[in-house]
Design a protein around this motif. Structure first.
Motif, PDB file in Angstrom:
ATOM      1  N   ASP A   1       1.180  -1.181   0.158  1.00  0.00           N
ATOM      2  CA  ASP A   1      -0.126  -0.456  -0.062  1.00  0.00           C
ATOM      3  C   ASP A   1       0.803   1.627   0.310  1.00  0.00           C
ATOM      4  OD1 ASP A   1      -2.477  -1.431   0.290  1.00  0.00           O
ATOM      5  OD2 ASP A   1      -2.176  -1.524   2.175  1.00  0.00           O
TER       6      ASP A   1
ATOM      7  N   ALA B   1       2.665   2.046  -3.254  1.00  0.00           N
ATOM      8  CA  ALA B   1       1.807   2.636  -4.128  1.00  0.00           C
ATOM      9  C   ALA B   1       0.810   3.633  -4.027  1.00  0.00           C
ATOM     10  CB  ALA B   1       0.029   1.662  -4.194  1.00  0.00           C
ATOM     11  N   ALA B   2       1.001   4.386  -2.184  1.00  0.00           N
ATOM     12  CA  ALA B   2       0.868   5.892  -2.742  1.00  0.00           C
ATOM     13  C   ALA B   2       1.703   7.013  -1.574  1.00  0.00           C
ATOM     14  CB  ALA B   2       0.582   6.110  -1.078  1.00  0.00           C
TER      15      ALA B   2
ATOM     16  N   MET C   1       1.164  10.307  -2.516  1.00  0.00           N
ATOM     17  CA  MET C   1       0.255  11.011  -1.467  1.00  0.00           C
ATOM     18  C   MET C   1       1.339  11.380  -0.459  1.00  0.00           C
ATOM     19  SD  MET C   1      -2.675   9.534  -2.504  1.00  0.00           S
ATOM     20  CE  MET C   1      -3.786   8.404  -3.084  1.00  0.00           C
TER      21      MET C   1
ATOM     22  N   THR D   1       0.276   9.284   3.913  1.00  0.00           N
ATOM     23  CA  THR D   1       0.762   7.618   4.181  1.00  0.00           C
ATOM     24  C   THR D   1       1.191   8.166   6.070  1.00  0.00           C
ATOM     25  OG1 THR D   1       3.236   9.389   3.926  1.00  0.00           O
ATOM     26  CG2 THR D   1       1.646   8.383   2.258  1.00  0.00           C
TER      27      THR D   1
ATOM     28  N   LEU E   1      -1.609   6.219   6.996  1.00  0.00           N
ATOM     29  CA  LEU E   1      -1.795   4.441   6.455  1.00  0.00           C
ATOM     30  C   LEU E   1      -0.511   3.295   6.392  1.00  0.00           C
ATOM     31  CD1 LEU E   1      -2.058   2.250   4.178  1.00  0.00           C
ATOM     32  CD2 LEU E   1      -0.473   3.804   2.464  1.00  0.00           C
TER      33      LEU E   1
ATOM     34  N   GLU F   1     -11.496   5.634   6.013  1.00  0.00           N
ATOM     35  CA  GLU F   1      -9.909   5.809   4.962  1.00  0.00           C
ATOM     36  C   GLU F   1      -8.897   5.654   5.304  1.00  0.00           C
ATOM     37  OE1 GLU F   1     -12.033   9.813   2.531  1.00  0.00           O
ATOM     38  OE2 GLU F   1     -10.700  10.039   4.749  1.00  0.00           O
ATOM     39  N   ALA F   2      -7.866   5.511   4.986  1.00  0.00           N
ATOM     40  CA  ALA F   2      -6.545   5.100   5.069  1.00  0.00           C
ATOM     41  C   ALA F   2      -5.601   4.481   6.881  1.00  0.00           C
ATOM     42  CB  ALA F   2      -4.956   5.887   4.271  1.00  0.00           C
TER      43      ALA F   2
ATOM     44  N   LYS G   1      -9.714   2.005  -1.257  1.00  0.00           N
ATOM     45  CA  LYS G   1      -8.730   1.408  -1.688  1.00  0.00           C
ATOM     46  C   LYS G   1      -6.941   1.849  -1.495  1.00  0.00           C
ATOM     47  CE  LYS G   1      -8.606   4.833  -4.994  1.00  0.00           C
ATOM     48  NZ  LYS G   1      -8.964   4.860  -6.674  1.00  0.00           N
ATOM     49  N   GLU G   2      -6.566   2.718  -1.144  1.00  0.00           N
ATOM     50  CA  GLU G   2      -5.377   2.685  -0.378  1.00  0.00           C
ATOM     51  C   GLU G   2      -4.720   2.208   0.285  1.00  0.00           C
ATOM     52  OE1 GLU G   2      -7.305   5.035  -0.519  1.00  0.00           O
ATOM     53  OE2 GLU G   2      -8.056   6.934  -1.577  1.00  0.00           O
TER      54      GLU G   2
END
Length: 414
Positions: free
Chosen positions: A52, A55-56, A59, A64, A67, A121-122, A147-148
């Motif tokens: 994840d 892919a971020a 961001m 992050t 996340l 969310e993340a 999805k993140e």
């Protein structure tokens, strides 16, 4: 309606019946095993989280930070599970009881809500926190993360579901959606036949979208436009320490302070050291005309700044003539989350506590304590900024409802 989502709803409804019958000893044993399994699967969870994070990369840092998982954060999640296991079980508690004129014994009893869905969310930790609290309070849960954080959320949920299977329990007590599309989220908001309540957790955009579109009852968890008011009797060191902690320790979360109000009689003395300490941590300050005259590095604040939740190293500053002006400003612009007064004046503290209309109101302490873990709840399902059913950090009791149990011996009504 998506057939797969309907099936998930049916499974949750069936699982809710089963979990509501589990005794406290069993629930606590499973929660402890949840904690052990997270620790056992730390490497797998971190590998999924790295997918994840990779892919971020484009961001912002505040994204992050929410996340990212680390060994320590997984350890903290496991500790949260153990704390939930150690908490009293609200299910079956009698809130009140009495005998009416007809001789009926009436009791108001704590019971699970049923099926709880969460859209978030993340924040991978929500997967564990929500699962822990819903499980202990006897509810089935359906989780829809962003999805993140999909790989992280799936890895965490898989560890918990493995424990349920190992103990011959229905793994659908905890379900997580693999489809993170907006369409599926919208359909989840309309799954009235199977859901009892929906809880959104994330930014203001997500929360407002759920409130606007959901036909399932919603518990609103709010954005955090949190304020600190430095009163005329505030001590410098306490003021500096609290403001810096509330803004800097973790700026991306909803209980970080976003606004600083200072009494005009102490602004010349206290704003410079506070501003110096904040800028040393990389905080960008935006302020009104008076504050910019005192500290010339403060940038002009726009009207939008007073209502903005930054979730970043940014803070807006305003000089106020008195406590009442501070209270009026807070009640106008606040999201009803957490507010602080820094003062040595008892009467001023009481006025602030009584008149500020937010879920959590502090005297001489950081907003960062608005947290289920810090409040002793073990974890939290979210921080409610509404006034019906629940307000503030929501723990086990807030995930229950009541029913009346009435016992008679042949009474009929005349």
């Amino acid at each position: 309606m998506n057939d797969e989502l309907i099936q998930i709803g049916r499974q949750a409804k069936q699982a809710a019946t089963k979990i509501s019958q589990l005794d406290t000893v069993t629930k606590n044993r499973i929660l402890s095993q949840f904690a052990d399994e997270l620790m056992n699967q730390t490497d797998q969870i971190l590998t999924a989280n790295q997918q994840d994070l990779t892919a971020a990369t484009q961001m912002p840092a505040k994204f992050t930070d929410r996340l990212k998982l680390t060994k320590q954060r997984i350890k903290d999640m496991a500790e949260g599970l153990r704390q939930v296991a150690a908490l009293p079980d609200p299910i079956g508690n009698i809130d009140r009881g009495w005998t009416n004129e007809a001789g009926l014994l009436i009791e108001q009893k704590r019971v699970p809500i049923g099926v709880i869905a969460m859209i978030f969310e993340a924040r991978p930790n929500v997967t564990v926190d929500a699962s822990a609290l819903t499980f202990k309070s006897g509810n089935a849960v359906i989780l829809r993360g962003g999805k993140e954080a999909l790989h992280s959320n799936l890895a965490l949920a898989d560890a918990l579901r493995y424990v349920l299977r190992k103990n011959h329990l229905d793994e659908n007590m905890i379900q997580i959606l693999h489809d993170t599309s907006h369409q599926t989220a919208d359909e989840l908001m309309h799954l009235n036949e199977y859901l009892d309540v929906l809880i959104p957790r994330g930014g203001a955009g997500l929360i407002q979208a759920v409130l606007k579109n959901s036909t399932v009852p919603v518990i609103e968890t709010g954005a955090g436009n949190c304020h600190i008011y430095v009163d005329e009797s505030a001590e410098e060191k306490i003021a500096v320490d609290i403001v810096v902690n509330a803004k800097v320790q973790r700026p991306s979360v909803c209980n970080a302070a976003e606004k600083l109000l200072i009494h005009q009689s102490v602004a010349q003395r206290l704003l410079p050291p506070i501003a110096k300490a904040l800028t040393a941590h990389g905080v960008e300050l935006r302020g009104d005309e008076q504050s910019r005259k005192i500290v010339d590095t403060i940038k002009p604040a726009s009207p939008a700044d007073w209502s903005t939740e930054y979730n970043d190293l940014i803070m807006a500053v305003k000089i106020v003539p008195d406590e009442q002006a501070a209270i009026e400003h807070i009640n106008h612009y606040s999201t009803g989350h957490s507010e602080v007064i820094i003062t040595d004046n008892y009467q001023n503290s009481q006025t602030f506590l009584n008149q500020v209309d937010s879920a959590c109101v502090y005297v001489n302490a950081s907003t960062r304590f608005t947290d289920g873990f810090q409040f002793g709840f073990g974890a939290e399902i979210g921080i409610s900024t509404q006034k019906l059913h629940a307000r503030g950090p929501m723990g086990l009791k807030e995930l229950t409802t009541t029913k009346y149990v009435i016992r008679g011996n042949g009474q009929i009504r005349n």
